[in-house]
Design a protein around this motif. Structure first.
Motif, PDB file in Angstrom:
ATOM      1  N   SER A  99      -9.811  -3.677  -1.607  1.00 44.01           N
ATOM      2  CA  SER A  99     -10.177  -2.502  -2.409  1.00 44.01           C
ATOM      3  C   SER A  99      -9.509  -1.228  -1.879  1.00 44.01           C
ATOM      4  O   SER A  99      -9.499  -0.973  -0.673  1.00 44.01           O
ATOM      5  CB  SER A  99     -11.695  -2.335  -2.389  1.00 44.01           C
ATOM      6  N   LYS A 100      -8.985  -0.414  -2.793  1.00 38.21           N
ATOM      7  CA  LYS A 100      -8.333   0.832  -2.400  1.00 38.21           C
ATOM      8  C   LYS A 100      -9.342   1.866  -1.907  1.00 38.21           C
ATOM      9  O   LYS A 100      -8.979   2.804  -1.215  1.00 38.21           O
ATOM     10  CB  LYS A 100      -7.542   1.397  -3.582  1.00 38.21           C
ATOM     11  N   GLU A 101     -10.611   1.674  -2.265  1.00 41.54           N
ATOM     12  CA  GLU A 101     -11.636   2.625  -1.821  1.00 41.54           C
ATOM     13  C   GLU A 101     -11.774   2.632  -0.302  1.00 41.54           C
ATOM     14  O   GLU A 101     -12.070   3.671   0.290  1.00 41.54           O
ATOM     15  CB  GLU A 101     -12.986   2.297  -2.463  1.00 41.54           C
ATOM     16  N   LEU A 102     -11.578   1.474   0.325  1.00 37.28           N
ATOM     17  CA  LEU A 102     -11.630   1.414   1.789  1.00 37.28           C
ATOM     18  C   LEU A 102     -10.537   2.280   2.401  1.00 37.28           C
ATOM     19  O   LEU A 102     -10.775   3.014   3.361  1.00 37.28           O
ATOM     20  CB  LEU A 102     -11.462  -0.027   2.271  1.00 37.28           C
ATOM     21  N   GLU A 103      -9.357   2.190   1.838  1.00 36.85           N
ATOM     22  CA  GLU A 103      -8.241   2.986   2.343  1.00 36.85           C
ATOM     23  C   GLU A 103      -8.482   4.479   2.106  1.00 36.85           C
ATOM     24  O   GLU A 103      -8.218   5.308   2.984  1.00 36.85           O
ATOM     25  CB  GLU A 103      -6.956   2.537   1.646  1.00 36.85           C
ATOM     26  N   GLU A 104      -8.994   4.811   0.930  1.00 32.43           N
ATOM     27  CA  GLU A 104      -9.272   6.217   0.630  1.00 32.43           C
ATOM     28  C   GLU A 104     -10.345   6.782   1.545  1.00 32.43           C
ATOM     29  O   GLU A 104     -10.248   7.930   2.010  1.00 32.43           O
ATOM     30  CB  GLU A 104      -9.692   6.355  -0.836  1.00 32.43           C
ATOM     31  N   ALA A 105     -11.363   5.980   1.849  1.00 29.69           N
ATOM     32  CA  ALA A 105     -12.416   6.431   2.768  1.00 29.69           C
ATOM     33  C   ALA A 105     -11.846   6.651   4.169  1.00 29.69           C
ATOM     34  O   ALA A 105     -12.225   7.603   4.863  1.00 29.69           O
ATOM     35  CB  ALA A 105     -13.546   5.406   2.817  1.00 29.69           C
ATOM     36  N   ARG A 156       0.777  -1.238   0.000  1.00 28.28           N
ATOM     37  CA  ARG A 156       0.000   0.000   0.000  1.00 28.28           C
ATOM     38  C   ARG A 156       0.805   1.284   0.000  1.00 28.28           C
ATOM     39  O   ARG A 156       0.277   2.336  -0.340  1.00 28.28           O
ATOM     40  CB  ARG A 156      -0.928   0.027   1.230  1.00 28.28           C
TER      41      ARG A 156
END
Length: 196
Positions: free
Chosen positions: A85-91, A19
């Motif tokens: 999913s990268k969306e979890l990290e971005e959130a 990441r």
């Protein structure tokens, strides 16, 4: 210790490789993975020399300090982290989480089955470790169970009933551990195989 430290350090390293982008990350990951291609006995001489210089020969600490990071665990966990999913990290970043909070509160719970599989594999490797304990320790009270069982075999006569009883007792803890965590272990190994 020989199970706990490799799992913790390998999880942190795997998260960083999956990441966090930093210069030379691919080369560092390649160097860690390349250790898996070298047989363990190649490392015994330099490890023994280091333990000797540190004054740790014939100590319990020498059994686990030489394996603080597991390349296998790092590789396996990196594959799991890449699958999230990268969306979890971005959130999480939008909510104000720093990288350690993302790792601890979001990523680790999502790779629980992989962590259980790695804990069982590391524990099994540690439990069955034979060569390193025989090399680094000479005191019978500081040998691991498998190394202690190996010392019961003698060219002058072996007490087979004692050896068999010891071998049976050595199998029971690993069997119980596997039966307790069987579902998670199979999930972790099956998912990592599908990640290929």
């Amino acid at each position: 210790m020989k199970t706990l430290f490799p799992v913790v350090f390998s999880a942190m390293a795997a998260f960083a490789f999956a990441r966090i982008r930093f210069p030379g990350s691919a080369l560092c990951f390649f160097l860690i993975i390349s250790v898996m291609m070298v047989p363990n006995p190649v490392f015994y001489t330099p490890q023994y020399m280091m333990m000797s210089k540190l004054g740790l020969v014939n100590s319990v600490t020498a059994l686990w300090i030489a394996s603080l990071v597991s390349p296998f665990a790092t590789f396996l966990l990196r594959q799991f982290f890449l699958g999230i999913s990268k969306e979890l990290e971005e959130a999480a970043v939008l909510d104000g989480c720093n990288p350690f909070q993302i790792f601890r509160h979001i990523m680790l719970p999502l790779v629980k089955s992989a962590l259980v599989a790695i804990v069982i594999i590391q524990l099994l490797w540690s439990w069955n470790d034979l060569q390193w304990p025989l090399i680094i320790n000479s005191s019978p009270e500081k040998l691991t169970l498998s190394a202690g069982l190996a010392t019961l075999v003698s060219m002058f006569g072996t007490d087979y009933p004692v050896l068999t009883a010891g071998a049976f007792m050595a199998v029971i803890p690993m069997l119980v551990l596997f039966l307790i965590f069987q579902r998670r272990f199979i999930e972790g190994v099956a998912f990592s195989a599908s990640k290929g």
